[in-house]
Design a protein around this motif. Sequence first.
Motif, PDB file in Angstrom:
ATOM      1  N   ALA A  50       1.714 -13.470   1.582  1.00  0.00           N
ATOM      2  CA  ALA A  50       1.922 -13.359  -0.106  1.00  0.00           C
ATOM      3  C   ALA A  50       2.041 -14.241  -0.256  1.00  0.00           C
ATOM      4  CB  ALA A  50       2.365 -12.017  -0.379  1.00  0.00           C
ATOM      5  N   GLY A  51       3.333 -14.526   0.214  1.00  0.00           N
ATOM      6  CA  GLY A  51       4.535 -16.282  -0.451  1.00  0.00           C
ATOM      7  C   GLY A  51       3.414 -17.192   0.019  1.00  0.00           C
ATOM      8  N   ALA A  52       3.398 -17.259   1.424  1.00  0.00           N
ATOM      9  CA  ALA A  52       2.678 -18.796   1.133  1.00  0.00           C
ATOM     10  C   ALA A  52       1.318 -18.254   0.708  1.00  0.00           C
ATOM     11  CB  ALA A  52       2.062 -18.592   2.866  1.00  0.00           C
ATOM     12  N   LYS A 349       4.103  -0.948   3.524  1.00  0.00           N
ATOM     13  CA  LYS A 349       3.273  -0.681   2.687  1.00  0.00           C
ATOM     14  C   LYS A 349       3.167  -1.340   0.966  1.00  0.00           C
ATOM     15  CE  LYS A 349       1.859   3.667   4.125  1.00  0.00           C
ATOM     16  NZ  LYS A 349       2.513   5.564   4.018  1.00  0.00           N
ATOM     17  N   THR A 350       4.530  -1.194   0.495  1.00  0.00           N
ATOM     18  CA  THR A 350       4.639  -2.130  -0.720  1.00  0.00           C
ATOM     19  C   THR A 350       4.265  -3.943  -0.931  1.00  0.00           C
ATOM     20  OG1 THR A 350       6.669  -1.334  -1.035  1.00  0.00           O
ATOM     21  CG2 THR A 350       6.366  -2.988  -2.462  1.00  0.00           C
ATOM     22  N   SER A 351       4.389  -4.709   0.579  1.00  0.00           N
ATOM     23  CA  SER A 351       4.261  -5.827   1.408  1.00  0.00           C
ATOM     24  C   SER A 351       2.561  -6.062   1.536  1.00  0.00           C
ATOM     25  CB  SER A 351       4.845  -6.307   2.522  1.00  0.00           C
ATOM     26  OG  SER A 351       4.186  -5.567   3.601  1.00  0.00           O
ATOM     27  N   TRP A 352       2.091  -4.973   1.649  1.00  0.00           N
ATOM     28  CA  TRP A 352       0.540  -5.078   1.451  1.00  0.00           C
ATOM     29  C   TRP A 352       0.241  -5.745  -0.133  1.00  0.00           C
ATOM     30  CZ3 TRP A 352      -2.669  -6.532   5.487  1.00  0.00           C
ATOM     31  CH2 TRP A 352      -3.875  -6.437   5.116  1.00  0.00           C
ATOM     32  N   THR A 353       0.590  -4.649  -0.474  1.00  0.00           N
ATOM     33  CA  THR A 353       0.120  -4.175  -1.815  1.00  0.00           C
ATOM     34  C   THR A 353       0.586  -5.428  -2.077  1.00  0.00           C
ATOM     35  OG1 THR A 353       0.589  -2.012  -1.712  1.00  0.00           O
ATOM     36  CG2 THR A 353       0.222  -2.999  -4.164  1.00  0.00           C
ATOM     37  N   THR A 356      -2.297  -8.175  -1.094  1.00  0.00           N
ATOM     38  CA  THR A 356      -3.816  -8.175  -1.784  1.00  0.00           C
ATOM     39  C   THR A 356      -3.512  -8.238  -3.252  1.00  0.00           C
ATOM     40  OG1 THR A 356      -3.793  -5.764  -0.662  1.00  0.00           O
ATOM     41  CG2 THR A 356      -5.162  -5.980  -3.025  1.00  0.00           C
ATOM     42  N   GLU A 357      -2.335  -7.953  -3.760  1.00  0.00           N
ATOM     43  CA  GLU A 357      -2.410  -8.501  -5.616  1.00  0.00           C
ATOM     44  C   GLU A 357      -1.986 -10.058  -6.031  1.00  0.00           C
ATOM     45  OE1 GLU A 357       1.317  -6.068  -7.230  1.00  0.00           O
ATOM     46  OE2 GLU A 357      -0.485  -4.497  -7.440  1.00  0.00           O
ATOM     47  N   GLN A 362      -5.841 -14.921  -6.776  1.00  0.00           N
ATOM     48  CA  GLN A 362      -6.458 -16.601  -6.131  1.00  0.00           C
ATOM     49  C   GLN A 362      -8.155 -16.038  -5.830  1.00  0.00           C
ATOM     50  OE1 GLN A 362      -4.605 -18.992  -4.525  1.00  0.00           O
ATOM     51  NE2 GLN A 362      -2.831 -17.653  -5.746  1.00  0.00           N
ATOM     52  N   MET A 363      -8.164 -14.550  -5.368  1.00  0.00           N
ATOM     53  CA  MET A 363      -9.720 -15.084  -5.851  1.00  0.00           C
ATOM     54  C   MET A 363     -10.607 -14.826  -7.383  1.00  0.00           C
ATOM     55  SD  MET A 363     -10.462 -11.435  -3.064  1.00  0.00           S
ATOM     56  CE  MET A 363     -11.683 -11.356  -3.119  1.00  0.00           C
ATOM     57  N   ALA A 364      -9.850 -14.358  -8.121  1.00  0.00           N
ATOM     58  CA  ALA A 364     -10.161 -14.203  -9.460  1.00  0.00           C
ATOM     59  C   ALA A 364     -10.044 -15.745 -10.118  1.00  0.00           C
ATOM     60  CB  ALA A 364      -8.639 -13.706 -10.525  1.00  0.00           C
ATOM     61  N   ALA A 365      -8.971 -16.838  -9.683  1.00  0.00           N
ATOM     62  CA  ALA A 365      -9.225 -18.003 -10.234  1.00  0.00           C
ATOM     63  C   ALA A 365     -10.327 -19.121  -8.933  1.00  0.00           C
ATOM     64  CB  ALA A 365      -7.721 -19.124  -9.392  1.00  0.00           C
TER      65      ALA A 365
END
Length: 368
Positions: A50-52, A349-353, A356-357, A362-365
């Motif tokens: 997520a950070g990357a 599980k939180t890290s997966w969320t 995903t977010e 990135q997809m929206a952009a």
Amino acid sequence: MNDRLKTLADAGVSIWLDDLSRERIESGNLAALIEEKSVVGVTTNPTIFAGAIANGERYDAQVRQLVADDASVDRVIFELTTEDVRNACDIFKRVADGSASDGRVSIEVEPTLANDTAGTIASAQALWAAVDRGNALVKIPATKEGLPAITAAIAQGISVNVTLIFGTTRYQEVMDAYMTGLEQARDAGLDLGEIQSVASFFVSRIDTEIDRRLDEIGTDEAAALKGKAALANARLAYAAYEEVLASDRWKQLAEAGAVKQRPLWASTGVKSEAYPDTLYVTELVVADTVNTMPEKTMDAFGDHGEVTGDTVTGRAAQAQEVFDRLAAAGVDFEDVLVTVEHEGVDKFKTSWTELTETVEKQMAAARP
């Protein structure tokens, strides 16, 4: 070459980096860490990705193409992460070719499947096929539901990094799951020498939870035990590992070509400023183990870490004394293990969320 890290490596500790990004891969940073800091492997998790992805423009073109192909967010995550791990495996291929067990790069099954055996097996199969590199490892959590998935993956020739291990009893179950998988692989005619595994034993989170409970107890005896549980726990785990290596069952597998499932010390970044920042490295030095470190911890050891010899072997009796004192002080260690495993699964599980977010943004952009 950093002399302190080289000394650690020469003591038999395999230094793995707990981080990965496309920036590290494409800029040459990852290759430089091999040459300059004795890094011989990589572990990843969804938070790392997520950070990357959030901070790296190097993903943009692939995201745009996947969005144009109408890929789902889960598919985008799968494609981005498996490509990074595949490319990292290629960078570490030279290390893997020259080593029995190093040069490995780990990728985690979807954390929401931690309590789903069949889902975990399917995820492991998909990741293994997509990365398509012999020096990859698929991370499977050591939950009760994860244990049969570990056996199934190993039996199919999938190399596994067993993660989220906190207690010796569960660790013994993990080693049993590994050997059962190897026996099934042997009976199916697979080459056991091609199957790799490490068992990731989490360290600092034990001290965090037990120190909290010791503070609540508030006695002088309790205070004197702070910062001792995690190392004692790891040393007892290593003693359990030695018992397995000495067993007839393991010896038969080794004769058939099986590779040892090395202990991997995970969660080795110090959480409390009261402790030395290299505590979970310096005090867990023993040959044929792995220590996967955040870069901050690795750099701290490279700056001022000391290797004073084997700090693990032969210390099981002392470690057990720590747990006897903890019990006498009122710490229920079995409850601690339940707590940290539940928290660990929740954090996964939180890290997966979070991942995903991040990818959804990135997809929206990337959309016109």
